[in-house]
Structure formats: C-alpha cells, structure tokens
Design an enzyme around this catalytic site. Structure first.
Site, short mmCIF file in Angstrom:
data_model
loop_
_atom_site.label_atom_id
_atom_site.label_comp_id
_atom_site.label_asym_id
_atom_site.label_seq_id
_atom_site.Cartn_x
_atom_site.Cartn_y
_atom_site.Cartn_z
N GLU A 41 0.83 -1.10 0.01
CA GLU A 41 -0.04 0.08 0.07
C GLU A 41 0.95 1.30 0.04
OE1 GLU A 41 -3.62 1.59 3.00
OE2 GLU A 41 -2.45 -0.09 3.26
N LYS A 121 -9.20 2.54 -2.26
CA LYS A 121 -9.89 1.92 -1.07
C LYS A 121 -11.03 2.55 -0.72
CE LYS A 121 -7.33 1.03 3.33
NZ LYS A 121 -6.07 1.09 4.12
N CYS A 155 -5.29 -3.35 1.87
CA CYS A 155 -5.26 -3.34 3.53
C CYS A 155 -6.56 -3.66 4.21
CB CYS A 155 -4.79 -2.36 3.84
SG CYS A 155 -3.88 -2.40 5.63
#
Length: 273
Positions: A41, A121, A155
């Site tokens: 990330e 995200k 994540c």
C-alpha cells in the site's frame, strides 16, 4: 502465474527512489519467472508522510504511471503498485483545503505497459487515513491477466468479509491486497488472510510494508494464500521479495472440493444488508 510479493517500505517521501526499488525488484522477479509483481500500500510515495500525501498524489495516468509502465515493459512483468491518486483534472491540495479528492489507490499495469485496472480503497482505517483520503465507491475492480481474473483491494478492505465475498461472486481468481498492516494487528496477516482465501476459494496475495514509519510499526508477513487455506509463501519481518505460484489447476480442484459458493442460500442473508 508466478507472483512476486515485494515486501518493502521503500524510501518514504521519494517517488524517484521508490521507482528505483521497484525497477530492481521487477528485474529479479522477471528473472525468477514471475508474471506479476505486487507492491505494498502507498509504495510509490510512502505511507506515513502526512501532508506530502496530497503534494505527491498523481492522477492514474500521471508521470509515475508512465514510469511504472516503462519498468513493466522493460522487464516483461505486470506490476500492481500502491499510490496516492489525485482526482484527474484537479491541482494539488487535500479536500480539507479545498483541493482535489485524494484516494488511496492501487493500479495494475500489464507487461506490455497497458493500464488494466485502478482501484480506490473503500474502507479507510483510522483517523490518519480519514484525514488524508476520500473513500472509493467501487467494491469490485478486476482485470484479466495471464489466464486469471485478478481483483484489487487494499489492506483494511480485506477484513470485511462482504468485500471479499463480492469478489468471489464476481469470479476473482487472484485477489491482490497491497497493505500497510501494523502492530499489534499481525493476526490479520497470520490468520485472517488464509481464511479469506479458503472461504472464498481464491488466491490472496497480501503484500505489506515493513519496519517503523512515522507513528506506525509495519509487521511484514506478506503472503500468498491459496484456496485450500495453505500459505504457499510467507515473508518474515524485513525487506524481502517472495515468490509463489497461483495455479489455475489447483484453484479448479479446490473449488470442486469446497463448493461454498454453490451451497450458499442468499435468501437467508437479507438482514446482512
């Protein structure tokens, strides 16, 4: 498809240096027969860099995307890399300052330099991310790569079962999860990720940062988990390039043996949404 996991925090704050790290790792990955290399990330810029996130953010088709495409083409390996994405057509600055939206993104570029997919995200973790990013709104982003349907996630997203199940229902074979997973939550890397792979019958490539950065301590432990729940390769806590295969034959056999998706009863699950 042999998949390389680049466990590294790179050089926070320096796009130029991080592109050099990626270039060197892509060369090693290609030499080992990899068709894909995945970074953590926010690899392009660093994660805990405060207001530099907005300053260094670029559109998905910006100069850094061109640089990554050149690396991919030169080494003949696809690249999935994490970066801060500035909304196209807008200048620098965070939304709080009246600037463009900035997303925590991952982009997949093919071995011939084609931009295949870009994901923002959807689930932001903690005050740090909510202060610097706008959440994405598209859960399932996929591309076809070397005979596999590859999905993108970042994540914290993988910790929501609904997210990964949505990918399973959309046919994702290999889920790429660049991450910045920190102490004391290493049980996610150790336990949650293999379970997600098994319960959704897919490969999951979970690729972490490592070591101290700002207020965070990243734990490494990057892995490729297979649909039978076995971790095919796992990194330690330091800088490392890990390789493992996403095998479509094993995937098909595992799905036949573990028919979770066929045995679902969606009519019972309405209360979940």
């Amino acid at each position: 498809m042999r998949t390389a996991l680049l466990q590294s925090s790179g050089r926070p704050g320096s796009i130029v240096e991080n592109l050099k790290v990626l270039d060197e790792a892509a060369g090693r990955a290609a030499a080992a027969g990899a068709g894909l290399i995945v970074t953590p990330e926010m690899f392009l810029t660093g994660y805990a860099i405060g207001d530099d996130i907005a300053r260094l953010a670029e559109p998905a088709d910006g100069d850094s995307a061109d640089a990554v495409a050149e690396i991919a083409t030169r080494h003949g390996v696809a690249v999935a890399y994490g970066y801060p994405e500035r909304e196209a057509g807008h200048g620098e600055g965070s939304p709080a300052d009246g600037g463009a939206n900035v997303f925590n993104s991952v982009q997949l570029i093919s071995a011939d330099g084609t931009r295949l997919a870009n994901y923002r995200k959807t689930h932001l973790f903690g005050c740090f991310e909510r202060d610097h990013f706008t959440p994405g709104e598209q859960t399932v982003v996929q591309a076809e790569l070397n005979g596999l349907r590859v999905g993108l996630m970042i994540c914290y997203d993988v910790e929501f079962p609904e997210n990964v199940r949505a990918h399973a229902l959309a046919g994702t074979d290999l889920l790429l999860v660049p991450t910045a997973q920190m102490h004391p939550f290493q049980f996610v890397a150790e336990s949650v990720v293999p379970v997600r792979a098994f319960e959704n019958q897919m490969y999951v490539a979970y690729v972490n940062r490592t070591g101290p950065e700002g207020e965070f301590e990243f734990v490494g432990l990057s892995s490729l988990a297979s649909p039978d729940g076995i971790v095919r390769a796992r990194a330690g806590r330091g800088e490392e390039l890990v390789l493992a295969d996403a095998d479509p034959v094993l995937l098909a056999a595992s799905r036949e043996t573990n028919p979770y998706l066929k045995d679902r009863r969606p009519g019972l699950y309405g209360s979940l949404v």
